[in-house]
Design a protein around this motif. Structure first.
Motif, mmCIF file in Angstrom:
data_model
loop_
_atom_site.group_PDB
_atom_site.id
_atom_site.type_symbol
_atom_site.label_atom_id
_atom_site.label_comp_id
_atom_site.label_asym_id
_atom_site.label_seq_id
_atom_site.Cartn_x
_atom_site.Cartn_y
_atom_site.Cartn_z
ATOM 1 N N VAL A 1 0.981 -1.290 0.054
ATOM 2 C CA VAL A 1 -0.029 0.129 -0.121
ATOM 3 C C VAL A 1 0.844 1.279 0.106
ATOM 4 O O VAL A 1 1.752 1.394 0.786
ATOM 5 N N LEU A 2 0.187 2.231 -0.730
ATOM 6 C CA LEU A 2 1.273 3.384 -0.759
ATOM 7 C C LEU A 2 1.311 3.844 0.458
ATOM 8 O O LEU A 2 0.414 4.307 1.068
ATOM 9 N N HIS A 3 2.608 4.316 1.110
ATOM 10 C CA HIS A 3 2.694 4.741 2.371
ATOM 11 C C HIS A 3 2.891 6.244 2.383
ATOM 12 O O HIS A 3 2.228 6.868 3.301
ATOM 13 N N MET A 4 3.904 6.884 1.390
ATOM 14 C CA MET A 4 4.071 8.197 1.550
ATOM 15 C C MET A 4 4.751 8.591 0.087
ATOM 16 O O MET A 4 5.363 7.704 -0.742
ATOM 17 N N THR A 5 4.924 9.772 -0.635
ATOM 18 C CA THR A 5 5.443 10.083 -1.549
ATOM 19 C C THR A 5 6.428 11.342 -1.100
ATOM 20 O O THR A 5 6.142 12.177 -0.096
ATOM 21 N N LEU A 6 7.593 11.179 -1.838
ATOM 22 C CA LEU A 6 8.780 12.351 -1.637
ATOM 23 C C LEU A 6 8.899 13.081 -2.923
ATOM 24 O O LEU A 6 8.897 12.620 -4.095
ATOM 25 N N GLY A 7 9.411 14.188 -2.842
ATOM 26 C CA GLY A 7 9.378 15.095 -4.004
ATOM 27 C C GLY A 7 10.840 14.812 -4.507
ATOM 28 O O GLY A 7 11.337 13.977 -4.212
ATOM 29 N N LYS A 8 11.161 15.888 -5.398
ATOM 30 C CA LYS A 8 12.628 15.792 -5.926
ATOM 31 C C LYS A 8 13.628 15.980 -4.925
ATOM 32 O O LYS A 8 13.322 16.572 -3.685
ATOM 33 N N GLY A 9 15.031 15.748 -5.273
ATOM 34 C CA GLY A 9 16.249 15.796 -4.352
ATOM 35 C C GLY A 9 16.572 14.862 -3.341
ATOM 36 O O GLY A 9 17.278 15.182 -2.475
ATOM 37 N N TYR A 10 16.153 13.595 -3.606
ATOM 38 C CA TYR A 10 16.703 12.431 -2.678
ATOM 39 C C TYR A 10 17.242 11.402 -3.389
ATOM 40 O O TYR A 10 16.982 11.053 -4.592
ATOM 41 N N ILE A 11 18.555 11.133 -3.061
ATOM 42 C CA ILE A 11 19.166 9.985 -3.642
ATOM 43 C C ILE A 11 19.409 8.758 -2.799
ATOM 44 O O ILE A 11 19.469 9.102 -1.465
#
Length: 569
Positions: A102-112
């Motif tokens: 199940v989708l838990h959360m989304t993150l925007g740009k800028g993560y590696i």
């Protein structure tokens, strides 16, 4: 300018145009020249290291990744349960985090993606169930690892550490209006829009992979071992505490609870004393002889076992409380003469304050009211505190004193003022036009200081809305206590500040680059930290045991969790 003027004096002295004594020659010519050249070369080296590191880290930002793994997750009752996780996405396109399908959360740009090797257990992890952040969660924020690259021939094997704050600045992105006042190197750690790795929503380091803000990934030089590098986050926090409450010549400085963060503060104090050529005494106070033995090796001049020795009240100019316990904080208040610096909290109500943890999160201070304390700033800051909020319990006499200094004063209901601050436009812009105009001289959309008449008003100023991490006062500001009444006099905290003129300071995150630089320049300190601080290492499958041992100060100092063998798929 220093270098040129020193060369000029040297040439004049050589030609007998200006006669300089030998001692002055060394003090005013040779030493400034050497320091200037050293500083310049060091700056060039650090710049080149950062440039090369950023070049490596910035590679393959558009690369798409999918990581599947089963991982222990911290629950609301403090236990661990394993759940299936999927991290899918890229630095440029953002990420989806799926938990048990199940989708838990989304993150925007800028993560590696960072492939973790070790993650340390700290007091915040142990007290996580008491903190005002969502659970369950993959926790852990003292991370060391390597930048992940699925192309093995291009793998970057440089060891890196990760700062915990996922702010817009750390992610190297801008908001739509480009009006975030916290988008600076000094203040981005207080961005109200940030999330924090392993603490607030962003999954943490007790896992094979962490998604790290690209600007928060710092390369570790080869001179620092990977195990010592796991101490970077708490060592940086220790330096932040020392430099925000700097000891003076002749002070006696006590560290209460020199285990984990406390031991690192001892090392930071010793380093600060040496680099600034100061003369103050460092005292370690603990009930455990083993911790005191380590304290001597890390910089303590004097050790005190408070299990066997009676402690004298108001003996120490500064007391750093790193116990993370209500009884430890009470002891620090009794021992301090001038300042208690609070580093560790447990999320519980302490000394009449419900939001003491939030005070530390915002790095704020509690002081008694005085015209002098209206000028409170952090060291090396220049600000005038032009706007002051006064709670309803503050007297008209106090308000007149503040206005006589030329400052803007607002006295109103706390919740009503909070609503005006945040109405419609969120935490970055003051919503009410009139209030925005009054706060315009301040650099942040908050008051610079507040004055409270009770501890209940202090709590309300710190968190007017308990569901939001927003205070009426700017980060690194202060709340001044103005009156005394019977109810508040029951609190040792209130009495210490108002009657004894003691100050309560706090701090949390530190500068990783600065911490790495000190460890790189002082290999002996780095080696001793690695040898004497890290007492236990457990595989990720035994994380519950790692937490049990870390919570027992008679058995451990710093516990690491080894995640290197749990490779992601």
């Amino acid at each position: 300018p220093i270098l040129l003027s020193s060369i000029f004096l040297f040439e004049c002295n050589k030609k007998n145009k200006i006669k300089v004594k030998d001692g002055h020659l060394k003090k005013f010519i040779y030493r400034p020249c050497i320091h200037t050249i050293t500083f310049t070369l060091r700056s060039i080296i650090l710049y080149e290291k950062e440039r090369m590191s950023n070049n490596n880290i910035n590679n393959n930002n558009d690369e798409h990744y999918t990581f599947n793994f089963n991982n222990p997750e911290y629950q609301k009752d403090g236990s661990f349960e394993c759940h299936d996780y999927t991290y899918e996405g890229s630095c440029d396109g953002g990420w989806k985090i799926v938990r048990d399908g199940v989708l838990h959360m989304t993150l925007g740009k800028g993560y590696i993606p960072i492939q973790t090797v070790y993650c340390g257990v700290c007091s915040t992890d142990l007290a996580k169930k008491f903190l005002p952040y969502p659970l369950p969660q993959i926790v852990g924020h003292e991370v060391v690892g390597t930048v992940y690259n699925k192309h093995k021939e291009q793998n970057n094997d440089n060891v890196v550490v990760v700062e915990i704050n996922a702010s817009e600045y750390a992610r190297r992105v801008k908001n739509d209006t480009n009006t975030n006042p916290y988008d600076t190197p000094a203040m981005h750690t207080h961005d109200p829009m940030r999330i924090t790795m392993g603490i607030d929503r962003l999954p943490g380091g007790f896992a094979p992979i962490v998604l790290a803000p690209i600007g928060a990934v710092i390369t570790v030089p080869p001179s620092i071992s990977i195990r010592t590098a796991a101490l970077t986050e708490p060592f940086a926090a220790a330096l932040q505490g020392v430099e925000s409450t700097p000891p003076q010549n002749g002070d006696t400085v006590a560290v209460l609870g020199p285990r984990r963060l406390g031991a690192l503060i001892l090392a930071a104090l010793d380093g600060y004393r040496r680099s600034n050529e100061l003369d103050f005494e460092i005292v370690a106070i603990s009930r455990h002889d083993k911790l005191l033995e380590v304290s001597k090796k890390l910089g303590a001049d004097t050790i005190v076992n408070n299990k066997n020795e009676e402690l004298t009240e108001n003996k120490y100019d500064i007391v750093f409380d790193t116990t993370g316990r209500p009884e430890g904080f009470a002891l620090a208040l009794r021992l301090a003469k001038r300042i208690v610096h609070l580093k560790s909290t447990n999320g519980q109500k302490v000394q009449g304050l419900q939001h003491l943890t939030d005070l530390v999160v915002d790095e704020m201070a509690l002081l008694s009211f005085s015209e002098q304390n209206l000028n409170f700033t952090w060291p090396y800051e220049k600000r005038s505190n032009p706007s002051v909020f006064c709670a309803p319990g503050v007297s008209s006499e106090i308000i007149e004193i503040i206005r006589s200094t030329g400052r803007t004063v607002v006295q109103d209901d706390i919740r009503s003022t909070y609503n005006k601050l945040t109405a419609c436009k969120g935490p970055l812009i003051v919503g009410d036009d009139d209030l925005r105009s009054l706060l315009r001289p301040s650099p942040f959309p908050r008051f610079d200081l507040a004055v409270a008449g009770t501890l209940e008003e202090v709590d309300a100023i710190l968190r007017p809305d308990t569901a939001a991490e927003i205070s009426l006062v700017r980060a690194r500001g202060a709340i001044l206590l103005s009156t005394s009444d019977e109810d508040n006099d029951k609190s040792l905290l209130w009495k210490s500040i108002l009657h004894s003129n003691m100050q309560l300071h706090s701090s949390r995150c530190g500068n990783f680059d600065r911490a790495i630089q000190i460890l790189d320049e002082n290999p002996t300190i780095a080696r001793r930290l690695g040898e004497h601080m890290i007492t236990h290492t457990f595989d990720l499958e035994r994380i519950d045991t790692a937490f049990e041992i870390a919570a027992d100060s008679s058995q451990s100092i710093k516990v690491l969790v080894d995640t290197a063998d749990k490779n992601p798929k």
